[in-house]
Design a protein around this motif. Sequence first.
Motif, mmCIF file in Angstrom:
data_model
loop_
_atom_site.group_PDB
_atom_site.id
_atom_site.type_symbol
_atom_site.label_atom_id
_atom_site.label_comp_id
_atom_site.label_asym_id
_atom_site.label_seq_id
_atom_site.Cartn_x
_atom_site.Cartn_y
_atom_site.Cartn_z
ATOM 1 N N SER A 109 0.817 -1.213 0.000
ATOM 2 C CA SER A 109 0.000 0.000 0.000
ATOM 3 C C SER A 109 0.850 1.262 0.000
ATOM 4 O O SER A 109 0.411 2.312 -0.481
ATOM 5 C CB SER A 109 -0.930 0.013 1.220
ATOM 6 N N HIS A 139 -3.618 -3.430 -7.037
ATOM 7 C CA HIS A 139 -4.889 -3.031 -6.434
ATOM 8 C C HIS A 139 -5.513 -4.103 -5.542
ATOM 9 O O HIS A 139 -6.684 -4.013 -5.197
ATOM 10 C CB HIS A 139 -5.888 -2.660 -7.537
ATOM 11 N N THR A 142 -6.548 -3.213 -1.148
ATOM 12 C CA THR A 142 -7.846 -2.743 -0.647
ATOM 13 C C THR A 142 -8.787 -3.915 -0.405
ATOM 14 O O THR A 142 -9.489 -3.966 0.620
ATOM 15 C CB THR A 142 -8.477 -1.765 -1.645
#
Length: 272
Positions: A109, A139, A142
């Motif tokens: 992240s 991605h 998340t």
Amino acid sequence: MPKGVRLAAALLGLLALAVVVVPLVVQLDQQLVDLAAAGQGPSLAHPLGTDEMGRDVLLRCLYGLRVSFVVGLVAALAGMLIGGLVGLAAGALGGVADRLLMRVVDGFSSLPHLLLGIFIVAMFAPSPWAVVVSVGVTHWTTAARIVRSEVLSLRERPFVEAAISGGASRARIVRRHLLPHLAPHLLLATVLMVPHAIWHETALSFLGLGLPPHLASLGNMINDGQRSLLAGDWWSSLAPGLFILVPTLSVSVLTQHWRDRLNPRTRSELSL
């Protein structure tokens, strides 16, 4: 249902219908060049004009939206699969495994998504699969956080505690009690990731690192259209930009409404 949600659903349905039907009716030659029709403004023959190569902008936008949607959907599914497995393992195992996996998530992240995506696609030739790998790898964090949070919440529910007290194995608890409750949240997170993946693919294609230059892609069209702006051909860039903005905003409105339906308590707290 609010008017904004109905409008978003209508716009998204209309675009989806056009993306499916138009390519079946009108075939697009990706290598076609018609310099006699280059730079024509919007007209009945070409509702959104033609680009610097004489290609119909509307038809290329529809083909480009189809490519962007397919690439974005596959990339979102790949990211959700990676993040879902990591989040499920962290939440279900707990302890040292949870802390170790979440430190890995924190490390990913902290990296700039676009720069990491550029680094990944630079190792491959421009292709849809390079973009899918790039978006999926950048991605998934998340999704991992969402799944872990839901698993930790479910572990405190009485029916899960009863299953643990009854001697159910960890695999059975995950299969029978956690996954059925996680499915709606996983699906929602995947849909929310699709617009982000489309924007990511568009940015990479705009930089010349995504899809091949000859392929009808919204990012490629914006990249080509910026050269036409100096000649006053504003439609070459405006049209693909709108074809990115309208469906992504529509998906965001629909998923927000879906999220409110899944979590009415959150909606009531936000309205206070």
